[in-house]
Write a protein that holds these residues in place. Sequence first.
Motif, PDB file in Angstrom:
ATOM      1  N   HIS A 244       0.502  -1.520  -0.006  1.00 21.59           N
ATOM      2  CA  HIS A 244      -0.191   0.371  -0.099  1.00 21.59           C
ATOM      3  C   HIS A 244       0.531   1.508  -0.513  1.00 21.59           C
ATOM      4  CE1 HIS A 244      -3.796   2.140   0.004  1.00 21.59           C
ATOM      5  NE2 HIS A 244      -3.398   2.561   1.106  1.00 21.59           N
ATOM      6  N   PHE A 245       1.563   1.096   0.647  1.00 16.53           N
ATOM      7  CA  PHE A 245       2.325   2.786   0.477  1.00 16.53           C
ATOM      8  C   PHE A 245       4.003   1.992  -0.183  1.00 16.53           C
ATOM      9  CE2 PHE A 245      -0.095   2.072   4.810  1.00 16.53           C
ATOM     10  CZ  PHE A 245      -0.193   3.270   4.752  1.00 16.53           C
ATOM     11  N   LYS A 246       3.431   2.783  -1.066  1.00 19.48           N
ATOM     12  CA  LYS A 246       4.818   2.198  -1.900  1.00 19.48           C
ATOM     13  C   LYS A 246       6.013   3.463  -2.654  1.00 19.48           C
ATOM     14  CE  LYS A 246       1.241  -0.622  -4.592  1.00 19.48           C
ATOM     15  NZ  LYS A 246       0.343  -0.282  -5.833  1.00 19.48           N
ATOM     16  N   GLN A 252       5.914   8.345   4.388  1.00 19.35           N
ATOM     17  CA  GLN A 252       5.817   9.047   5.516  1.00 19.35           C
ATOM     18  C   GLN A 252       4.994   9.838   5.726  1.00 19.35           C
ATOM     19  OE1 GLN A 252       8.651  10.774   6.280  1.00 19.35           O
ATOM     20  NE2 GLN A 252      10.325  10.793   5.333  1.00 19.35           N
ATOM     21  N   ARG A 253       4.059   9.417   4.988  1.00 16.48           N
ATOM     22  CA  ARG A 253       2.270   9.614   5.379  1.00 16.48           C
ATOM     23  C   ARG A 253       1.727   8.383   6.080  1.00 16.48           C
ATOM     24  NH1 ARG A 253      -0.210  14.076   4.480  1.00 16.48           N
ATOM     25  NH2 ARG A 253      -0.149  14.102   2.674  1.00 16.48           N
ATOM     26  N   GLY A 254       2.458   7.519   5.973  1.00 18.36           N
ATOM     27  CA  GLY A 254       1.989   6.616   6.627  1.00 18.36           C
ATOM     28  C   GLY A 254       2.841   6.315   8.500  1.00 18.36           C
ATOM     29  N   LEU A 255       4.079   7.097   8.522  1.00 21.96           N
ATOM     30  CA  LEU A 255       4.661   7.171   9.520  1.00 21.96           C
ATOM     31  C   LEU A 255       4.275   8.588  10.202  1.00 21.96           C
ATOM     32  CD1 LEU A 255       8.422   7.223   8.172  1.00 21.96           C
ATOM     33  CD2 LEU A 255       7.198   5.237   9.409  1.00 21.96           C
ATOM     34  N   ASP A 256       3.158   9.042   9.499  1.00 22.26           N
ATOM     35  CA  ASP A 256       3.239  10.573   9.936  1.00 22.26           C
ATOM     36  C   ASP A 256       1.494  10.317  10.347  1.00 22.26           C
ATOM     37  OD1 ASP A 256       4.625  12.333   9.434  1.00 22.26           O
ATOM     38  OD2 ASP A 256       3.365  12.610   7.887  1.00 22.26           O
ATOM     39  N   LEU A 257       0.374   8.959  10.160  1.00 23.82           N
ATOM     40  CA  LEU A 257      -0.233   8.849  11.051  1.00 23.82           C
ATOM     41  C   LEU A 257       0.033   7.484  11.779  1.00 23.82           C
ATOM     42  CD1 LEU A 257      -2.508   7.496   7.806  1.00 23.82           C
ATOM     43  CD2 LEU A 257      -3.265   9.145   8.993  1.00 23.82           C
ATOM     44  N   LEU A 258       0.986   6.948  11.792  1.00 25.29           N
ATOM     45  CA  LEU A 258       1.399   5.931  12.910  1.00 25.29           C
ATOM     46  C   LEU A 258       1.850   7.004  14.291  1.00 25.29           C
ATOM     47  CD1 LEU A 258       1.746   3.498  13.673  1.00 25.29           C
ATOM     48  CD2 LEU A 258       4.139   3.898  13.247  1.00 25.29           C
ATOM     49  N   ALA A 307      12.865   7.194  12.054  1.00 28.64           N
ATOM     50  CA  ALA A 307      12.788   6.716  10.559  1.00 28.64           C
ATOM     51  C   ALA A 307      12.186   7.809   9.395  1.00 28.64           C
ATOM     52  CB  ALA A 307      11.441   5.831  11.273  1.00 28.64           C
ATOM     53  N   LYS A 308      11.546   8.853  10.376  1.00 26.12           N
ATOM     54  CA  LYS A 308      11.119   9.604   9.343  1.00 26.12           C
ATOM     55  C   LYS A 308      12.707  10.249   8.667  1.00 26.12           C
ATOM     56  CE  LYS A 308       7.709  12.471   9.998  1.00 26.12           C
ATOM     57  NZ  LYS A 308       7.208  11.947   8.366  1.00 26.12           N
ATOM     58  N   ARG A 309      13.375  10.264   9.185  1.00 26.32           N
ATOM     59  CA  ARG A 309      14.975  11.444   8.838  1.00 26.32           C
ATOM     60  C   ARG A 309      15.668  10.470   8.245  1.00 26.32           C
ATOM     61  NH1 ARG A 309      14.691  13.501  14.495  1.00 26.32           N
ATOM     62  NH2 ARG A 309      15.716  11.413  15.395  1.00 26.32           N
ATOM     63  N   LYS A 310      15.473   8.880   8.677  1.00 23.09           N
ATOM     64  CA  LYS A 310      16.543   8.417   8.216  1.00 23.09           C
ATOM     65  C   LYS A 310      15.997   8.005   6.066  1.00 23.09           C
ATOM     66  CE  LYS A 310      17.789   4.838  11.383  1.00 23.09           C
ATOM     67  NZ  LYS A 310      18.008   3.607  12.453  1.00 23.09           N
TER      68      LYS A 310
END
Length: 335
Positions: A244-246, A252-258, A307-310
């Motif tokens: 889903h997150f390709k 990044q959007r997925g990590l924001d939601l998490l 993780a977002k920074r990486k």
Amino acid sequence: MVKTWDQLEELQPAVLKMIKNSFVKNRVAHAYLFEGMKGTGKKEIGLLLTKSLFCESLKDDFKPCEDCKNCRRINHGNHPDVHIVEPDGLSIKVDQIRSLQAEFAKKGLESLKKAYLIIHADKMSNSASNSLLKFLEEPNAETVAILITEQPQQILPTILSRCQTLKFHPLSPQIMVKQLVENGVAPQKAPLLAQLTNSIDEALELNTNEWFAQAQKIMLKLYEVLRKNSLEAMVTLQSDWFPHFKDKEQIQRGLDLLLLIFKDLLYIQLDRQEQIVFKGESERLNQFALQTSGRRISEQMSAILEAKRKLAANMNPQLMMEQLVLKLQEGSSFV
């Protein structure tokens, strides 16, 4: 939909106050730089300023009437003495600026006034920037330029020095929620959207986006399986997350939601339930919040930010997510 002065004043009160003062003191600058994040009303306020310059029935408080011939034509993008320049492809090219200069060398079709807006002014090529600089160095008394950018550091300092800079601040989540609800977004959904973007238009698009709706479900599922065991979490990554997150933006959007899920848990523990954004999941989140600690939540939020920074530094997304899942589960239990 065209926003009125009052609506835009709610979004950017300081900017509108400065513009109004420039009219009151008869000191409208010959060049402005509007800088700020996407979705903060820069273009709309640029057009509002332009309408105040051309309005045939300007009110005593310098607000445009929105109903005269000039206001209507500016709203419809067809006023002969108002020009908007936007990137042609990836950049604004020198021929676009030269064409603008040629247009402005002519006498105004209906008055001596002329105005131009340069959208994404940071995307001017070097030759376009130098051509504009010459234009700004010899301003016509009746000409107003409005440069609009999200990245002022990309614009020549010599251009910046010739503009009056107005800073547009990010919209507060409360104002975003109010605007979204006024635009038909369900009150239960608006707080989440307001945390993810500063742009009303982008939030409205997300609200009806099927990919985004599915992304929220996957994220909540991932959080639930994280609480069980690492094997199940890894299976969920392979079966649900990766398909889903390709691309990087989606991840990044997925990590924001998490991250927002963990923020909600923290708000619940701090007895600030009114600030949670996953309103439809409040009952489940209340249960989850009882089974963890504030210290652990803070550690997990730090892991997501890392993780977002990486990801921004171009780490392999699959490896990054696998490392994150293990980090989120560190310790003998989830709590």
